[in-house]
Design a protein around this motif. Sequence first.
Motif, PDB file in Angstrom:
ATOM      1  N   GLY A 214       0.798  -1.215   0.000  1.00  0.00           N
ATOM      2  CA  GLY A 214       0.000   0.000   0.000  1.00  0.00           C
ATOM      3  C   GLY A 214       0.832   1.267   0.000  1.00  0.00           C
ATOM      4  N   CYS A 215       1.997   1.218   0.666  1.00  0.00           N
ATOM      5  CA  CYS A 215       2.854   2.405   0.768  1.00  0.00           C
ATOM      6  C   CYS A 215       3.910   2.473  -0.334  1.00  0.00           C
ATOM      7  N   VAL A 216       4.084   1.401  -1.075  1.00  0.00           N
ATOM      8  CA  VAL A 216       5.147   1.234  -2.087  1.00  0.00           C
ATOM      9  C   VAL A 216       6.496   1.031  -1.401  1.00  0.00           C
ATOM     10  N   VAL A 217       6.824   1.893  -0.456  1.00  0.00           N
ATOM     11  CA  VAL A 217       8.034   1.720   0.341  1.00  0.00           C
ATOM     12  C   VAL A 217       7.672   2.042   1.781  1.00  0.00           C
ATOM     13  N   ALA A 218       8.152   1.222   2.708  1.00  0.00           N
ATOM     14  CA  ALA A 218       7.762   1.412   4.112  1.00  0.00           C
ATOM     15  C   ALA A 218       8.913   1.058   5.035  1.00  0.00           C
ATOM     16  N   SER A 219       8.973   1.756   6.151  1.00  0.00           N
ATOM     17  CA  SER A 219       9.951   1.448   7.198  1.00  0.00           C
ATOM     18  C   SER A 219       9.319   0.465   8.186  1.00  0.00           C
ATOM     19  N   ALA A 220      10.146  -0.060   9.072  1.00  0.00           N
ATOM     20  CA  ALA A 220       9.622  -0.970  10.102  1.00  0.00           C
ATOM     21  C   ALA A 220       8.607  -0.240  10.982  1.00  0.00           C
ATOM     22  N   ALA A 221       8.867   1.048  11.248  1.00  0.00           N
ATOM     23  CA  ALA A 221       7.940   1.840  12.056  1.00  0.00           C
ATOM     24  C   ALA A 221       6.599   2.003  11.342  1.00  0.00           C
ATOM     25  N   ASP A 222       6.638   2.150  10.022  1.00  0.00           N
ATOM     26  CA  ASP A 222       5.397   2.244   9.246  1.00  0.00           C
ATOM     27  C   ASP A 222       4.573   0.970   9.407  1.00  0.00           C
ATOM     28  N   VAL A 223       5.245  -0.151   9.307  1.00  0.00           N
ATOM     29  CA  VAL A 223       4.561  -1.442   9.403  1.00  0.00           C
ATOM     30  C   VAL A 223       3.958  -1.629  10.794  1.00  0.00           C
ATOM     31  N   LEU A 224       4.740  -1.285  11.823  1.00  0.00           N
ATOM     32  CA  LEU A 224       4.236  -1.419  13.193  1.00  0.00           C
ATOM     33  C   LEU A 224       3.022  -0.515  13.398  1.00  0.00           C
ATOM     34  N   GLY A 225       3.097   0.713  12.891  1.00  0.00           N
ATOM     35  CA  GLY A 225       1.966   1.631  13.002  1.00  0.00           C
ATOM     36  C   GLY A 225       0.736   1.110  12.284  1.00  0.00           C
ATOM     37  N   PHE A 226       0.958   0.486  11.132  1.00  0.00           N
ATOM     38  CA  PHE A 226      -0.123  -0.102  10.333  1.00  0.00           C
ATOM     39  C   PHE A 226      -0.851  -1.177  11.138  1.00  0.00           C
ATOM     40  N   ILE A 227      -0.075  -2.033  11.810  1.00  0.00           N
ATOM     41  CA  ILE A 227      -0.651  -3.138  12.591  1.00  0.00           C
ATOM     42  C   ILE A 227      -1.344  -2.616  13.846  1.00  0.00           C
ATOM     43  N   LYS A 228      -0.695  -1.668  14.530  1.00  0.00           N
ATOM     44  CA  LYS A 228      -1.287  -1.120  15.758  1.00  0.00           C
ATOM     45  C   LYS A 228      -2.590  -0.387  15.470  1.00  0.00           C
ATOM     46  N   LYS A 229      -2.615   0.350  14.384  1.00  0.00           N
ATOM     47  CA  LYS A 229      -3.808   1.132  14.042  1.00  0.00           C
ATOM     48  C   LYS A 229      -5.013   0.232  13.849  1.00  0.00           C
ATOM     49  N   ARG A 230      -4.786  -0.948  13.330  1.00  0.00           N
ATOM     50  CA  ARG A 230      -5.874  -1.883  13.065  1.00  0.00           C
ATOM     51  C   ARG A 230      -6.235  -2.736  14.281  1.00  0.00           C
TER      52      ARG A 230
ATOM     53  N   LYS B 130      10.980  -5.884  12.872  1.00  0.00           N
ATOM     54  CA  LYS B 130      12.236  -5.917  12.108  1.00  0.00           C
ATOM     55  C   LYS B 130      12.670  -7.356  11.842  1.00  0.00           C
ATOM     56  N   ASP B 131      12.450  -8.231  12.822  1.00  0.00           N
ATOM     57  CA  ASP B 131      12.792  -9.642  12.634  1.00  0.00           C
ATOM     58  C   ASP B 131      11.963 -10.260  11.505  1.00  0.00           C
ATOM     59  N   VAL B 132      10.661  -9.933  11.490  1.00  0.00           N
ATOM     60  CA  VAL B 132       9.781 -10.462  10.445  1.00  0.00           C
ATOM     61  C   VAL B 132      10.216  -9.940   9.074  1.00  0.00           C
ATOM     62  N   LEU B 133      10.481  -8.647   8.992  1.00  0.00           N
ATOM     63  CA  LEU B 133      10.900  -8.047   7.721  1.00  0.00           C
ATOM     64  C   LEU B 133      12.233  -8.632   7.257  1.00  0.00           C
ATOM     65  N   GLY B 134      13.133  -8.859   8.211  1.00  0.00           N
ATOM     66  CA  GLY B 134      14.410  -9.475   7.862  1.00  0.00           C
ATOM     67  C   GLY B 134      14.232 -10.867   7.294  1.00  0.00           C
ATOM     68  N   SER B 135      13.271 -11.611   7.848  1.00  0.00           N
ATOM     69  CA  SER B 135      12.970 -12.952   7.346  1.00  0.00           C
ATOM     70  C   SER B 135      12.408 -12.890   5.924  1.00  0.00           C
ATOM     71  N   LEU B 136      11.548 -11.898   5.671  1.00  0.00           N
ATOM     72  CA  LEU B 136      10.973 -11.743   4.329  1.00  0.00           C
ATOM     73  C   LEU B 136      12.041 -11.342   3.312  1.00  0.00           C
ATOM     74  N   VAL B 137      13.044 -10.596   3.775  1.00  0.00           N
ATOM     75  CA  VAL B 137      14.170 -10.243   2.895  1.00  0.00           C
ATOM     76  C   VAL B 137      14.951 -11.500   2.534  1.00  0.00           C
ATOM     77  N   LEU B 138      15.235 -12.330   3.540  1.00  0.00           N
ATOM     78  CA  LEU B 138      15.971 -13.571   3.306  1.00  0.00           C
ATOM     79  C   LEU B 138      15.203 -14.519   2.391  1.00  0.00           C
ATOM     80  N   ASP B 139      13.870 -14.446   2.456  1.00  0.00           N
ATOM     81  CA  ASP B 139      13.023 -15.290   1.605  1.00  0.00           C
ATOM     82  C   ASP B 139      12.832 -14.698   0.208  1.00  0.00           C
TER      83      ASP B 139
END
Length: 239
Positions: free
Chosen positions: A125-141, A154-163
């Motif tokens: 949705g954001c095209v590019v997002a920081s870890a803080a953006d993602v956390l805010g996205f989840i908290k808001k919902r 950050k751990d989850v995002l790091g895993s998605l990078v490795l994948d």
Amino acid sequence: MGHPRFAAVGELKRKRGGEPVEDPTETIYNLIESRGDKGIWKGDVKKELNSIKPTYVDNYINKLSSDGRIKEFVPKEGPKGKPLLVAMHIEPAEELTGGIWYDGGKLDEEFIAAINRNCLECIKGCVVASAADVLGFIKKRDLYKVKISLEQIKDVLGSLVLDNVIVECKSTGFGEFARIPVGTVCYKLRRDSRQRGGRAGAMALIPCGACPRINQCTPNGAISPVTCVYFDKWLALEF
């Protein structure tokens, strides 16, 4: 015949050299509390307090549990069916429980998959997002009962990078990075993930198809492609 619990109390409270023996319930509680966030197995309680009959130890532990003074947790590693005991006011060590990623000593694959989807949804949705953006996205919902930290995201995002699902980059402060401070670590979908085999995959990302106001959208109306922030972000994608 008297109740075994009271018999045990009487037995253990006999004076020895004029000194009363400590209440076995408190002895057991103090031992459990002394182990802090690492906990202790019931079998080890029985070994360390071998002056108390094993059947009585079970009774005292059950009472402490029913009184809300101790609790059990299942470690992610170790013999199955052997929960550890910990004082109620102490949170078990995360290295033992696995933190939010484990439930009852087992890897919570459903929860992890849901967090992965949330991360990708935010980045898409954001095209590019920081870890803080993602956390805010989840908290808001307000999607989950557990508290999720920035480090865990950050751990989850790091895993998605490795994948090879997303790529890590740093904000330049320009273009799609304009809203993100320069140098901030960000994440984007991999180009092949966005394209999915060419132009058809890119077209599938157009936000209009999922927009509930599509029937009210006109070039010069209040709802318009010209003023749509989601459409602008889609146009910024590199096809």
